[in-house]
Design an enzyme around this catalytic site. Structure first.
Site, mmCIF file in Angstrom:
data_model
loop_
_atom_site.group_PDB
_atom_site.id
_atom_site.type_symbol
_atom_site.label_atom_id
_atom_site.label_comp_id
_atom_site.label_asym_id
_atom_site.label_seq_id
_atom_site.Cartn_x
_atom_site.Cartn_y
_atom_site.Cartn_z
ATOM 1 N N LYS A 25 0.872 -1.179 0.000
ATOM 2 C CA LYS A 25 0.000 0.000 0.000
ATOM 3 C C LYS A 25 0.909 1.229 0.000
ATOM 4 C CE LYS A 25 -1.734 3.050 1.834
ATOM 5 N NZ LYS A 25 -1.422 4.421 1.361
ATOM 6 N N GLU B 187 8.898 2.785 11.257
ATOM 7 C CA GLU B 187 9.975 3.775 11.166
ATOM 8 C C GLU B 187 9.331 5.114 10.868
ATOM 9 O OE1 GLU B 187 12.915 3.457 12.172
ATOM 10 O OE2 GLU B 187 12.879 1.285 12.439
ATOM 11 N N CYS C 222 13.529 11.992 6.050
ATOM 12 C CA CYS C 222 13.303 11.726 7.469
ATOM 13 C C CYS C 222 14.553 12.047 8.280
ATOM 14 C CB CYS C 222 12.900 10.272 7.679
ATOM 15 S SG CYS C 222 14.064 9.112 6.979
HETATM 16 P P1 NAD Z 1 2.216 9.473 6.385
HETATM 17 O O1 NAD Z 1 2.349 8.950 7.753
HETATM 18 O O2 NAD Z 1 1.215 10.505 6.106
HETATM 19 O O3 NAD Z 1 1.890 8.256 5.368
HETATM 20 C C1 NAD Z 1 2.717 7.112 5.266
HETATM 21 C C2 NAD Z 1 1.891 5.965 4.707
HETATM 22 O O4 NAD Z 1 0.918 5.582 5.688
HETATM 23 C C3 NAD Z 1 1.082 6.311 3.456
HETATM 24 O O5 NAD Z 1 1.033 5.191 2.618
HETATM 25 C C4 NAD Z 1 -0.305 6.637 4.030
HETATM 26 O O6 NAD Z 1 -1.337 6.480 3.081
HETATM 27 C C5 NAD Z 1 -0.400 5.615 5.145
HETATM 28 N N1 NAD Z 1 -1.273 5.976 6.265
HETATM 29 C C6 NAD Z 1 -1.519 7.213 6.759
HETATM 30 N N2 NAD Z 1 -2.341 7.117 7.842
HETATM 31 C C7 NAD Z 1 -2.575 5.799 8.032
HETATM 32 C C8 NAD Z 1 -3.357 5.058 8.981
HETATM 33 N N3 NAD Z 1 -4.046 5.667 9.947
HETATM 34 N N4 NAD Z 1 -3.374 3.717 8.878
HETATM 35 C C9 NAD Z 1 -2.679 3.082 7.920
HETATM 36 N N5 NAD Z 1 -1.949 3.719 6.969
HETATM 37 C C10 NAD Z 1 -1.898 5.076 7.036
HETATM 38 O O7 NAD Z 1 3.681 9.963 5.944
HETATM 39 P P2 NAD Z 1 4.142 10.629 4.572
HETATM 40 O O8 NAD Z 1 3.645 12.042 4.514
HETATM 41 O O9 NAD Z 1 3.832 9.735 3.433
HETATM 42 O O10 NAD Z 1 5.727 10.619 4.754
HETATM 43 C C11 NAD Z 1 6.413 11.550 5.531
HETATM 44 C C12 NAD Z 1 6.736 10.996 6.901
HETATM 45 O O11 NAD Z 1 7.463 9.781 6.777
HETATM 46 C C13 NAD Z 1 7.632 11.908 7.728
HETATM 47 O O12 NAD Z 1 7.167 11.953 9.033
HETATM 48 C C14 NAD Z 1 8.993 11.238 7.652
HETATM 49 O O13 NAD Z 1 9.855 11.526 8.724
HETATM 50 C C15 NAD Z 1 8.604 9.806 7.620
HETATM 51 N N6 NAD Z 1 9.669 8.976 7.070
HETATM 52 C C16 NAD Z 1 10.394 8.207 7.938
HETATM 53 C C17 NAD Z 1 11.435 7.451 7.457
HETATM 54 C C18 NAD Z 1 12.273 6.605 8.389
HETATM 55 O O14 NAD Z 1 13.032 5.796 7.917
HETATM 56 N N7 NAD Z 1 12.158 6.782 9.688
HETATM 57 C C19 NAD Z 1 11.733 7.444 6.086
HETATM 58 C C20 NAD Z 1 10.956 8.236 5.238
HETATM 59 C C21 NAD Z 1 9.923 8.997 5.743
#
Ligand code: NAD
Length: 485
Positions: free
Chosen positions: A175, A248, A282
């Site tokens: 997803k 993560e 991130c």
């Molecule tokens: P997001 O949390 O909005 O979404 C991430 C994924 O989760 C997407 O596929 C989204 O559709 C899904 N999602 C959102 N809410 C959900 C829920 N309630 N249940 C299940 N799935 C859900 O994040 P984003 O805007 O796509 O990415 C940015 C974030 O990702 C930043 O906070 C960044 O720090 C983090 N990030 C972390 C790492 C790491 O390795 N720690 C790497 C890349 C990005």
């Protein structure tokens, strides 16, 4: 430019969402450019996808290590052959510069090759037994893995989840982020073209509702999630205690600069870490903690370099920083810049939307540098995930360590110094999973474990790179074997 009509992959068939609903994705550098339309999946699509795994997962679990490795290696080769085209699509869909996108496509193939090799290294251990028998551990695939991914590395992050999941013999329900559906489509297309059984993978486009439905379903044995801390917590609650979750999440990453640092070098390290990938990493640098003796000259250098960055469409030669990836990103960044000023921090450069010079229809901002940031300000505490950097001043090394640690996150941190003793002390005491000495906080090696501490990770199976990542995708049994006589 032509747009793509994407589809879900369910039970081995490319198909529309059960509801018939679609969402569109537009180029963040040019809102008139429609990248494509993709299915808006819901629980009904998760329901339709899961039964097919009964067959597909069994076939893939029974596949030899040779076959798993061959499929992953072939997919890597197919992505390599298409690297130039894929990198251009990545720029168009997500907004990276072409150089950043090319690096990402290259890393994606390398990740798949790395985990192809790991398919051959799945092993258990044997232990001495008192009765002349044998005790051994046996590792097997967990079953169906749910992979929920963000948009900021739409190829590499899925490749370091799907790669080890498939190498271990699991089926994968993927997803991806609705911000980067085309890249997800390309990755799955490459895996199928490489010979992955079409029922061993499902692709479900859509947003949080589809992700939540996948995470909640008990037929999904393990959920690997990368994204924001807020969404990660929600996923964790849905998965519950009897299934696996790997989370993560966000970061608020500091760089400490000591008084002995080469300030030109330090400024370059900081600017790359803060504004590379438009600050949407991130591990991006969001705080600088400079010792008093070097604070002002370092700030001057960083402000100057930030002001010189060329911001524009990532396909244009000479561009250093592309657009933000989505409207919600632009709103968030501008909001944080406003709040930072209201809270009393000094905006030294940038922080405004850029619209001139062919940028009228894009989501461009000038990289922002704040001075005078205090630990209680939102600028110092909240992840912004954009090109906004805050300077803090410390009296000595101890105070710098304290300020660096004053965050609920624990993803990455850095120090710039010639003093090896201080560097080692910082590495030991900084509460983050990744520590960089004289390097930007961004950038990790594919063969080294990577994961956060604190609110940046669930602390369970946190490694999402390197060989130990395999452990999340394998379950272990202990077998006691005795001779009958
Ligand atoms: P997001 O949390 O909005 O979404 C991430 C994924 O989760 C997407 O596929 C989204 O559709 C899904 N999602 C959102 N809410 C959900 C829920 N309630 N249940 C299940 N799935 C859900 O994040 P984003 O805007 O796509 O990415 C940015 C974030 O990702 C930043 O906070 C960044 O720090 C983090 N990030 C972390 C790492 C790491 O390795 N720690 C790497 C890349 C990005």
């Amino acid at each position: 430019m032509t747009s793509t009509s994407g589809l879900n992959l369910v039970a081995g068939q490319w198909t529309a969402a059960h509801s018939g609903k679609v969402f569109s994705r537009r180029n963040p550098a040019d809102d008139d450019d429609l990248v494509g339309e993709f299915p808006e999946s819901s629980m009904a699509d998760v329901e339709a996808a899961l039964p097919a795994f009964a067959e597909g997962a069994a076939e893939w679990a029974a596949a030899s290590a040779d076959r798993r490795a061959e499929v992953l290696g072939r997919a890597a080769g197919l992505l390599e052959e298409r690297r130039a085209e894929l990198a251009a699509e990545l720029v168009r869909e997500e907004g990276k510069t072409l150089a950043e996108a090319t690096a990402e496509t290259t890393r994606t193939s390398l990740n798949l090759r790395f985990y192809a090799g790991e398919a051959h290294r799945v092993a258990g251990a044997s232990y001495p037994a008192d009765d002349g028998g044998l005790v051994y551990t046996w590792r097997e695939p967990v079953g169906v893995v749910g992979a929920i991914t963000p948009w900021n590395f739409p190829l590499t992050i899925p490749s370091r989840k799907i790669g080890p999941a498939l190498a271990a013999g699991n089926a994968v329900l993927f997803k991806p982020s609705p911000v980067t559906p085309l890249m997800a489509q390309r990755l799955v297309e490459a895996l199928l073209a490489a010979g992955l059984p079409s029922r061993a993978v499902a692709l479900l486009h859509g947003g949080a509702a589809a992700g939540a439905a996948a995470a909640a379903d008990p037929r999904v044995a393990a959920v690997t999630f990368t994204g924001s801390t807020t969404a990660g917590r929600a996923v964790h609650a849905l998965v519950g205690p009897s299934r696996r979750a790997q989370l993560e999440m966000g970061g608020k990453n500091p760089v400490v600069v000591l008084q002995d640092a080469d300030l030109d070098r330090a400024a370059r390290i900081i600017v790359k870490g803060a504004f590379g990938l438009s600050g949407q990493a991130c591990t991006g640098t969001s705080r600088v903690i400079a010792l008093r003796q070097v604070h002002d000259p370092l700030l001057d250098r960083v402000v100057e370099l930030a002001g010189k960055l060329a911001v524009g469409d990532g396909m244009r030669p000479g561009v250093d920083m592309g657009p933000l990836a989505a409207d919600f990103q632009l709103r968030k960044v501008l909001d944080h810049v406003r709040v930072g000023q209201e809270e009393g921090a000094d905006l030294m450069t940038g922080g405004h939307r850029l619209t001139g010079g062919g940028r009228e229809r894009g989501l461009f901002v000038a990289p922002a540098v704040f001075a005078g940031v205090c630990p209680e300000m939102r600028l110092a505490r909240e992840e912004i995930f954009g090109p906004v950097l805050g300077f803090q001043c410390a009296a000595d090394f101890e105070e710098a360590l304290e300020l660096a640690a004053a965050t609920e996150y624990g993803l990455a941190s850095g120090i710039v110094t010639r003093d090896l003793g201080k560097a080692l002390a910082f590495a030991r005491r900084s509460p983050s999973g990744l520590v960089k000495v004289n390097q930007p906080t961004t950038g990790t090696a594919m063969n080294v474990p990577f994961g956060g501490l604190g609110e940046s990770s669930s602390q369970t199976f946190k490694e999402q790179a390197g060989p130990t990542a395999m452990l999340f995708y394998l379950r272990e049994k202990s077998v006691y074997l005795s001779p009958l006589d």
